[in-house]
Design a protein around this motif. Structure first.
Motif, PDB file in Angstrom:
ATOM      1  N   SER A 113       7.505  38.952 -11.457  1.00  0.00           N
ATOM      2  CA  SER A 113       8.038  38.478 -10.185  1.00  0.00           C
ATOM      3  C   SER A 113       7.110  37.452  -9.558  1.00  0.00           C
ATOM      4  N   GLY A 114       7.709  36.456  -8.950  1.00  0.00           N
ATOM      5  CA  GLY A 114       6.916  35.463  -8.232  1.00  0.00           C
ATOM      6  C   GLY A 114       6.262  36.059  -7.000  1.00  0.00           C
TER       7      GLY A 114
ATOM      8  N   GLY B 287      17.842  37.806  -9.398  1.00  0.00           N
ATOM      9  CA  GLY B 287      17.802  36.687  -8.475  1.00  0.00           C
ATOM     10  C   GLY B 287      18.544  36.997  -7.195  1.00  0.00           C
TER      11      GLY B 287
ATOM     12  N   SER C 168      18.380  32.165  -6.445  1.00  0.00           N
ATOM     13  CA  SER C 168      16.960  31.894  -6.588  1.00  0.00           C
ATOM     14  C   SER C 168      16.464  32.918  -7.612  1.00  0.00           C
TER      15      SER C 168
ATOM     16  N   TYR D 139       6.732  31.223  -7.707  1.00  0.00           N
ATOM     17  CA  TYR D 139       8.184  31.150  -7.862  1.00  0.00           C
ATOM     18  C   TYR D 139       8.489  30.711  -9.288  1.00  0.00           C
ATOM     19  N   TRP D 140       9.745  30.874  -9.682  1.00  0.00           N
ATOM     20  CA  TRP D 140      10.187  30.432 -10.993  1.00  0.00           C
ATOM     21  C   TRP D 140      10.743  29.015 -10.868  1.00  0.00           C
ATOM     22  N   ASN D 141      10.011  28.066 -11.408  1.00  0.00           N
ATOM     23  CA  ASN D 141      10.421  26.671 -11.406  1.00  0.00           C
ATOM     24  C   ASN D 141      11.367  26.433 -12.581  1.00  0.00           C
TER      25      ASN D 141
ATOM     26  N   TRP E  33       6.742  30.243 -14.375  1.00  0.00           N
ATOM     27  CA  TRP E  33       6.146  30.932 -13.235  1.00  0.00           C
ATOM     28  C   TRP E  33       5.120  29.967 -12.646  1.00  0.00           C
TER      29      TRP E  33
ATOM     30  N   PHE F 248       1.951  28.967  -5.864  1.00  0.00           N
ATOM     31  CA  PHE F 248       1.905  28.030  -4.731  1.00  0.00           C
ATOM     32  C   PHE F 248       0.528  27.427  -4.587  1.00  0.00           C
TER      33      PHE F 248
ATOM     34  N   ASP G 228      14.161  35.315  -9.111  1.00  0.00           N
ATOM     35  CA  ASP G 228      13.017  36.033  -8.546  1.00  0.00           C
ATOM     36  C   ASP G 228      12.152  36.707  -9.607  1.00  0.00           C
ATOM     37  N   THR G 229      12.806  37.269 -10.642  1.00  0.00           N
ATOM     38  CA  THR G 229      12.098  38.068 -11.642  1.00  0.00           C
ATOM     39  C   THR G 229      12.681  37.802 -13.024  1.00  0.00           C
TER      40      THR G 229
END
Length: 162
Positions: free
Chosen positions: A124-125, A106, A116, A130-132, A159, A162, A118-119
């Motif tokens: 990875s987003g 992150g 945040s 993105y990771w919610n 995951w 968008f 990230d992976t």
């Protein structure tokens, strides 16, 4: 002979004074509870192609280290969200990763005082997802190092495109 009003007042005052000095005090200072006690939560990590992790984890707020973000506190005091340390979703993810042999990474954002994610498990987003983070089915209104977890909460990192 009639009793004197002054004598009644003195007797009443003495009785009241005696009652107040012998009665136990009712306003006691309450000890501060330890808010960062470890809690057991359910953790699910759902990637774009299916379930990446599901299990129970004991967690509490603690410092978190990621390759990209470095080491920072992740204990609910981030962003002044809570006055004392508490268990958090990102700390739960970190504990699950260490105990179950998977990685996550992150980015640290000083302006948010939070990571945040990230992976997770090499998923990875990127720019399209993105990771919610959700707790008990509701997206967290703050970052994963600021949201307080309670025993029995269900935490999900999902995951999300968008």
């Amino acid at each position: 002979m009639r009793p004197h009003p002054v004598r009644h007042a003195l007797v009443a005052t003495a009785a009241l004074g005696l009652a107040l000095t012998t009665a136990p005090a009712v306003a006691h200072a309450q000890p501060t509870t330890h808010t960062n006690a470890a809690v057991k939560v359910g953790l699910t990590v759902q990637g774009p192609n299916g379930l990446l992790f599901k299990g129970k984890i004991r967690t509490k707020g603690h410092d978190v280290t990621t390759a990209t973000g470095g080491t920072h506190k992740c204990d609910g005091t981030n962003g002044s969200a809570h006055p004392t340390a508490v268990p958090t979703p990102t700390a739960a993810l970190d504990d699950a990763a260490r105990k179950n042999g998977f990685t996550w990474d992150g980015t640290w954002y000083a302006s948010f005082d939070d990571f945040s994610v990230d992976t997770i498990k090499n998923v990875s987003g990127g720019g399209a997802a993105y990771w919610n983070i959700a707790v008990n089915g509701t997206p967290t209104p703050v970052g994963g190092c600021q949201f307080k977890l309670n025993a029995g909460d269900e935490v999900a990192f999902t995951w999300t495109a968008f």
